[in-house]
Design an enzyme around this catalytic site. Structure first.
Site, PDB file in Angstrom:
ATOM      1  N   GLY A 115       0.826  -1.204   0.000  1.00  0.00           N
ATOM      2  CA  GLY A 115       0.000   0.000   0.000  1.00  0.00           C
ATOM      3  C   GLY A 115       0.861   1.255   0.000  1.00  0.00           C
ATOM      4  N   HIS A 444       0.532 -24.521  46.070  1.00  0.00           N
ATOM      5  CA  HIS A 444       1.845 -25.090  46.321  1.00  0.00           C
ATOM      6  C   HIS A 444       1.890 -26.494  45.744  1.00  0.00           C
ATOM      7  CE1 HIS A 444       5.543 -26.103  48.409  1.00  0.00           C
ATOM      8  NE2 HIS A 444       4.976 -27.240  48.795  1.00  0.00           N
TER       9      HIS A 444
END
Ligand code: NAD
Length: 465
Positions: A115, A444
């Site tokens: 473009g 954990h």
């Protein structure tokens, strides 16, 4: 007759394609123009294929350097870079097709071609399939990216390359000099070193990854030297030349000139503005003194209806920042309220090993800003999951303001830290303190619980340290 749109986006990188989607979602008739890289440098030849290569490199590193530790033994291990390369291209090409799919899904007209502006809001597209199309819009978004900067007076050639030639090559060199130890430099150094290339890095500033917190830079320096990567800092490259068989790099250090030779030299010294081969001058947008497009906090340029985003603005040249800017530009065009980006607080991730993730002020910067600074650090060696993974190098560091606990920055180096940053950036954005992060129960054993441990350190009551 020209086709008309509400919005035309020029360039389909992580800025442009995201801007187009948001514009379409907000009811704007949208077109996007891209010559070859749907998803931009990032998807095609940057972030995405490099992550595939980095993963291969890490596996190779584990097999070549740590196999015995994990109980593997081989009779002649082969690590085929051509296969890693092929995988990286398949990954990139899959993601690029995904962008075309998203364009269709959002009913965005795609123009595959180059473009060129011939006015602020009109473009002629030279279509890849031949012929041309003229398109016009009420608003345009310039998302044309940037190009690899070359040191003054140097050029690329068969032996002097940039990230682009290496990422599109299916082989690794015998040896290479990497000029610049920023993100590109350290990521390629890791990949090539893992596949057996003798890597020498030459960095102008006093440390590698020089924009990171000093302690993070030092840790990576230590780890890279351990891998056998040669690191030369406080060294300014003054010339890069080539013969038929080798690249020759001359640098100045401590007032003396030194000369290095290798099969290749790679320039990784930042981005430069793209040359105006797309009619930018005819839009009338103002550039700053360094050649980047000037924009306000809504990504608007000085020309009404013309916006610019991403690397072309030279603000913070990261894919995710470009995407965030793209959303802002689309919202501004649609007349929606926008929220300006706080560029200091943007997440920054480097996929070296160990990984680096950071945002906000470094400890030094926070002090220079005049904050009463409090620093907390937590080492990966104290995290159970990291121990299990055998990835205990590095640490987490939180920089806070002493009186109210405001989060000023975080600097992480270690296993998968690029995945851990959002908890901290979210906390910072919503003005949480370290104490509040410490109250957030983390599962954990996880790597993420190191963030909770870090917060406990910041509160002065560490549990696991
Ligand atoms: P960079 O700006 O991150 O690093 C360039 C380095 O080159 C700097 O450390 C600089 O001090 C050094 N340098 C400049 N001139 C020199 C000279 N004469 N001699 C020796 N060293 C010199 O740029 P990059 O690594 O090329 O990356 C380009 C852009 O792409 C950056 O914006 C980067 O953030 C982005 N990127 C990001 C990622 C990621 O986020 N993981 C990965 C790749 C690229």
């Amino acid at each position: 007759m020209a086709k008309t749109y509400d919005v035309i986006v020029l360039g389909a990188g992580p800025g442009g394609y995201v801007a187009a989607i948001r514009a379409a979602q907000l009811g704007l008739k949208t077109a996007i123009v891209e010559k070859q890289w749907w998803g931009g440098v990032c998807l095609a030849v940057g972030c995405i294929p490099s992550k595939a290569l980095l993963h291969n490199a890490h596996l190779t590193h584990l097999m070549t350097h740590r196999a015995a530790e994990f109980g593997f033994a081989f009779d002649g291990l082969t690590a085929d870079y051509a296969v890693a390369f092929k995988r990286s291209r398949e990954v990139a090409e899959g993601r690029m097709k995904g962008v075309n799919f998203l364009m269709r899904k959002n009913k965005i007209d795609q123009y595959h071609g180059w473009g060129t502006f011939d006015g602020p809001k009109a473009l002629t597209v030279a279509l890849n399939d031949g012929g041309e199309e003229r398109i016009e819009a009420k608003h345009v978004i310039i998302a044309t990216g940037a190009v690899a900067r070359l040191l003054p007076g140097t050029k690329t050639g068969p032996r002097v390359i940039t990230y682009l030639e290496q990422i599109l090559s299916d082989r690794v060199p015998k040896d290479i000099i990497i000029i610049g130890a920023g993100a590109i430099g350290v990521e390629f150094a890791y990949v090539l070193n893992a596949y057996g290339t003798k890597v020498t890095m030459v960095e102008y500033l006093p440390s590698i990854v020089p924009l990171e917190d000093e302690e993070v830079s030092k840790e990576l320096d230590r780890q890279y030297r351990r891998l056998g990567i040669q690191v030369i800092t406080s060294a300014r490259v003054v010339s890069v030349e080539e013969t038929e068989n080798e690249a020759i790099v001359v640098y100045e250090k401590d007032g003396k000139e030194e000369r290095l030779t290798a099969e290749y030299a790679m320039q990784a010294v930042g981005w430069a503005p793209r040359e105006d081969t797309y009619g930018l001058a005819s839009t009338g947008v103002a550039l700053n003194s360094r050649g980047w497009i000037e924009v306000d906090s809504r990504m608007a340029t000085n020309v009404p209806g013309v916006y610019a985003i991403g690397d072309a603005t030279g603000i913070v040249q990261l894919a995710h920042v470009a995407s965030a800017q793209g959303i802002i530009a689309a919202e501004a065009i649609a007349g929606r309220p926008t929220k300006a980006l706080d560029y200091i607080m943007m997440p920054r991730c480097t996929y070296c090993q160990p990984q680096i993730a950071s945002f906000g002020y470094t400890e030094k910067q926070a002090r220079e800003q005049g904050f009463d600074v409090k620093v907390a650090k937590f080492p990966w060696v104290a995290n159970g999951k990291a121990s299990g993974l055998g990835e205990t190098a590095g640490f987490l560091k939180l920089v806070t303001e002493a009186k109210y606990g405001e989060i000023l920055g975080a600097h992480l180096i270690g296993p998968e830290v690029t995945e851990l940053l959002p908890e901290l950036t979210l906390a910072q954005q919503f003005e949480m303190t370290a104490a509040e992060i410490g109250h957030n129960v983390h599962a954990h054993p996880t790597l993420s619980e190191a963030l909770m441990d870090l917060a406990h350190v910041a509160e002065g009551m560490p549990i696991n340290l």
